[in-house]
Design a protein around this motif. Structure first.
Motif, PDB file in Angstrom:
ATOM      1  N   LEU A   1       5.797   7.889   3.175  1.00 22.21           N
ATOM      2  CA  LEU A   1       6.715   8.077   2.053  1.00 22.21           C
ATOM      3  C   LEU A   1       8.082   7.449   2.334  1.00 22.21           C
ATOM      4  CD1 LEU A   1       5.804  11.758   1.110  1.00 22.21           C
ATOM      5  CD2 LEU A   1       5.576   9.769  -0.380  1.00 22.21           C
ATOM      6  N   THR A   2       8.565   7.610   3.557  1.00 16.52           N
ATOM      7  CA  THR A   2       9.884   7.066   3.897  1.00 16.52           C
ATOM      8  C   THR A   2       9.868   5.542   3.889  1.00 16.52           C
ATOM      9  OG1 THR A   2      10.293   9.010   5.296  1.00 16.52           O
ATOM     10  CG2 THR A   2      11.747   7.122   5.595  1.00 16.52           C
ATOM     11  N   ILE A   3       8.808   4.956   4.448  1.00 20.98           N
ATOM     12  CA  ILE A   3       8.692   3.500   4.435  1.00 20.98           C
ATOM     13  C   ILE A   3       8.527   2.994   2.997  1.00 20.98           C
ATOM     14  CG2 ILE A   3       7.231   1.552   5.112  1.00 20.98           C
ATOM     15  CD1 ILE A   3       6.630   3.063   7.713  1.00 20.98           C
TER      16      ILE A   3
ATOM     17  N   ALA B   1      10.799   0.129  -1.595  1.00 16.67           N
ATOM     18  CA  ALA B   1      11.154   0.058  -3.017  1.00 16.67           C
ATOM     19  C   ALA B   1      12.652  -0.128  -3.194  1.00 16.67           C
ATOM     20  CB  ALA B   1      10.691   1.326  -3.732  1.00 16.67           C
ATOM     21  N   ALA B   2      13.448   0.562  -2.373  1.00 12.22           N
ATOM     22  CA  ALA B   2      14.900   0.459  -2.477  1.00 12.22           C
ATOM     23  C   ALA B   2      15.381  -0.938  -2.103  1.00 12.22           C
ATOM     24  CB  ALA B   2      15.555   1.495  -1.569  1.00 12.22           C
ATOM     25  N   ASP B   3      14.812  -1.517  -1.053  1.00  9.50           N
ATOM     26  CA  ASP B   3      15.218  -2.861  -0.638  1.00  9.50           C
ATOM     27  C   ASP B   3      14.892  -3.894  -1.712  1.00  9.50           C
ATOM     28  OD1 ASP B   3      16.295  -2.002   1.682  1.00  9.50           O
ATOM     29  OD2 ASP B   3      14.779  -2.836   3.022  1.00  9.50           O
TER      30      ASP B   3
ATOM     31  N   VAL C   1       7.512   7.949  -4.616  1.00 12.57           N
ATOM     32  CA  VAL C   1       8.489   6.921  -4.255  1.00 12.57           C
ATOM     33  C   VAL C   1       9.227   6.435  -5.494  1.00 12.57           C
ATOM     34  CG1 VAL C   1       8.707   4.513  -3.478  1.00 12.57           C
ATOM     35  CG2 VAL C   1       7.376   6.153  -2.126  1.00 12.57           C
ATOM     36  N   GLY C   2       8.469   6.234  -6.587  1.00  8.57           N
ATOM     37  CA  GLY C   2       9.084   5.785  -7.830  1.00  8.57           C
ATOM     38  C   GLY C   2      10.074   6.792  -8.384  1.00  8.57           C
ATOM     39  N   VAL C   3       9.703   8.075  -8.338  1.00 13.66           N
ATOM     40  CA  VAL C   3      10.613   9.129  -8.813  1.00 13.66           C
ATOM     41  C   VAL C   3      11.874   9.155  -7.956  1.00 13.66           C
ATOM     42  CG1 VAL C   3      10.903  11.619  -9.084  1.00 13.66           C
ATOM     43  CG2 VAL C   3       8.770  10.535  -9.773  1.00 13.66           C
ATOM     44  N   GLY C   4      11.692   9.037  -6.640  1.00  7.35           N
ATOM     45  CA  GLY C   4      12.836   9.023  -5.743  1.00  7.35           C
ATOM     46  C   GLY C   4      13.740   7.836  -5.988  1.00  7.35           C
ATOM     47  N   LEU C   5      13.148   6.667  -6.262  1.00  4.98           N
ATOM     48  CA  LEU C   5      13.942   5.469  -6.528  1.00  4.98           C
ATOM     49  C   LEU C   5      14.748   5.625  -7.817  1.00  4.98           C
ATOM     50  CD1 LEU C   5      14.738   2.557  -5.870  1.00  4.98           C
ATOM     51  CD2 LEU C   5      12.705   1.800  -7.128  1.00  4.98           C
TER      52      LEU C   5
ATOM     53  N   LYS D   1       0.839  -1.211   0.000  1.00  7.43           N
ATOM     54  CA  LYS D   1       0.000   0.000   0.000  1.00  7.43           C
ATOM     55  C   LYS D   1       0.872   1.259   0.000  1.00  7.43           C
ATOM     56  CE  LYS D   1      -0.629   0.590   5.003  1.00  7.43           C
ATOM     57  NZ  LYS D   1      -1.584   0.554   6.136  1.00  7.43           N
ATOM     58  N   HIS D   2       2.112   1.122   0.471  1.00  6.01           N
ATOM     59  CA  HIS D   2       3.019   2.266   0.462  1.00  6.01           C
ATOM     60  C   HIS D   2       3.582   2.549  -0.926  1.00  6.01           C
ATOM     61  CE1 HIS D   2       3.554   1.103   4.879  1.00  6.01           C
ATOM     62  NE2 HIS D   2       2.966   2.287   4.878  1.00  6.01           N
ATOM     63  N   LEU D   3       3.320   1.635  -1.862  1.00  8.07           N
ATOM     64  CA  LEU D   3       3.855   1.783  -3.215  1.00  8.07           C
ATOM     65  C   LEU D   3       2.750   2.078  -4.220  1.00  8.07           C
ATOM     66  CD1 LEU D   3       6.286  -1.289  -3.111  1.00  8.07           C
ATOM     67  CD2 LEU D   3       6.794   1.087  -2.543  1.00  8.07           C
ATOM     68  N   GLN D   4       1.603   2.533  -3.724  1.00  8.39           N
ATOM     69  CA  GLN D   4       0.453   2.786  -4.586  1.00  8.39           C
ATOM     70  C   GLN D   4       0.031   4.256  -4.494  1.00  8.39           C
ATOM     71  OE1 GLN D   4      -2.520   0.056  -3.193  1.00  8.39           O
ATOM     72  NE2 GLN D   4      -1.358  -1.776  -3.790  1.00  8.39           N
TER      73      GLN D   4
END
Length: 402
Positions: free
Chosen positions: A146-148, A153-155, A87-91, A77-80
């Motif tokens: 956002l941080t989680i 996503a990074a992990d 999050v995607g832009v940050g990744l 849910k944190h990736l939606q």
């Protein structure tokens, strides 16, 4: 087989919480102290304990269980939604910066494999990050979500990159990508079968009835999932940690409401992991830490702040995109610091890199040292900023000025 060294390792693991309790004002995470204790008691300093075959075997299992627990922390849910887009832009920003930093360090002759360094720099310690956000009361605030999400996503990305390009089993990246797709399809099949089985009244009743008896059925089924997917990952030419990580993600998808429907389940898993297996991995990592290589020359020591700055650049700077979600400056900086906190994946990746001769012992030691410093320095600073931002919002002051 001897248990002598294992007794010392377990004694260290049991003693660390007592030592931390005696120093309540020292914000030192347990894994850091476990690694330091391993360094002091190991061959590098006192030579009291060795990493024999028994200790190494349990350490490998501990690493797999740590990755399993990391996968279990990932909530899709944190990736939606809009937050997922940020999050995607940050990744993407982190990946671009990681590639640039890895290439630059390789060009100047500081590292051997720019790809391995870039992969290491992408990861975040999700398991260390969540408790800090909970302590600050920020886990359900936009900064926490956002941080989680960014850490999750990074992990995922770091584990996939490590599995694709670094393995003891020789095969081309294209072949591994195809096999990785196969593993993903298998994971989806496991989710479908498990969800279908859970809808069966007979199966569901049996699991519920025997979950808290001496049978501990949920725990036994979970162990089958972890070991089974780890074995399959090994057969496909990947590291076992990929299978363990996938097992955690699968279990979270199959049972997303476990904290509410059967709260003792995750407590038991964390008890098995953080109470036994994971500390063995951290202490053993300290025992095997090459302190001599780190202090062999001044140039190697100077790489520690370089790697620490690289972590902050690759994972911290992309947190600036979170400003679009209305976060204050203090919250953005706190999120960046938390995303730049990394240790378990660094230890795992450098261990694999050493086995493959993709990294020198000196660089591996410097990277682990940088990870230790990130865990010691960044979370307390982030917690202070989060508390200040929360107090500012509660008192009606403008958080943008905080």
């Amino acid at each position: 087989m001897s248990y002598d060294n294992l007794v010392i390792v377990l004694a260290v693991a049991a003693g660390v919480p007592f030592l931390l309790a005696l120093m309540p004002r020292v914000p030192l995470p347990g894994p850091v102290l476990e690694i330091v204790a391993g360094i002091v008691l190991g061959p590098a300093v006192l030579g009291v304990v060795q990493a024999d075959s028994t200790v190494k075997a349990l350490s490998i299992i501990g690493l797999s269980f740590l990755l399993f627990l990391a996968g279990l922390e990932i909530d899709t849910k944190h990736l939606q939604g809009p937050a997922g887009k940020l999050v995607g832009v940050g990744l993407l920003g982190s990946l671009a910066l990681a590639a640039a930093v890895g290439w630059l360090l390789h060009t100047v002759g500081l590292v051997e494999s720019p790809l391995l360094i870039g992969t290491v720099l992408v990861a975040t310690s999700l398991g260390l990050l969540v408790p800090i956000l909970k302590d600050a009361g920020a886990v359900d605030r936009p900064v926490g979500l956002l941080t989680i999400g960014g850490a999750s996503a990074a992990d995922i990305c770091a584990v996939l990159l490590l599995s694709l390009f670094f393995s003891e089993h020789a095969s081309s990246p294209a072949a591994r990508l195809l096999l990785l797709v196969g593993l993903a399809c298998l994971a989806v099949l496991v989710v479908v079968v498990a969800v279908g089985a859970g809808r069966s009244m007979a199966v569901s009743r049996t699991v519920v009835t025997m979950a808290d008896t001496s049978a501990q059925l949920r725990i036994r089924l979970t162990m089958v999932l972890i070991v089974g997917l780890s074995a399959i990952a090994l057969h496909l030419g990947f590291e076992a940690i990929l299978g363990a990580f996938v097992a955690g993600v699968v279990l979270r998808l199959v049972d997303p409401d476990a904290d509410r429907t059967h709260p003792q389940f995750h407590v038991k898993l964390e008890g098995l992991g953080y109470g036994f297996l994971v500390p063995v991995f951290f202490v053993t990592s300290g025992i095997q830490f090459d302190l001599g290589a780190l202090f062999a020359d001044a140039g190697t020591v100077l790489r520690v702040p370089i790697f620490l700055a690289a972590l902050l650049l690759v994972r911290g700077l992309p947190a600036l995109v979170y400003r679009r979600a209305g976060l204050s400056r203090a919250e953005v900086v706190a999120g960046g610091l938390l995303q730049a906190t990394s240790l378990p994946f660094i230890v795992a990746a450098t261990t694999i890199g050493l086995m493959l001769d993709a990294i020198r012992p000196a660089n591996a030691a410097a990277l682990v040292a940088a990870g230790l410093l990130s865990v010691v320095l960044f979370p307390p600073l982030a917690l202070s900023l989060l508390n200040r931002s929360r107090d500012a919002a509660g008192s009606g002051r403008d958080p943008e000025r905080e």
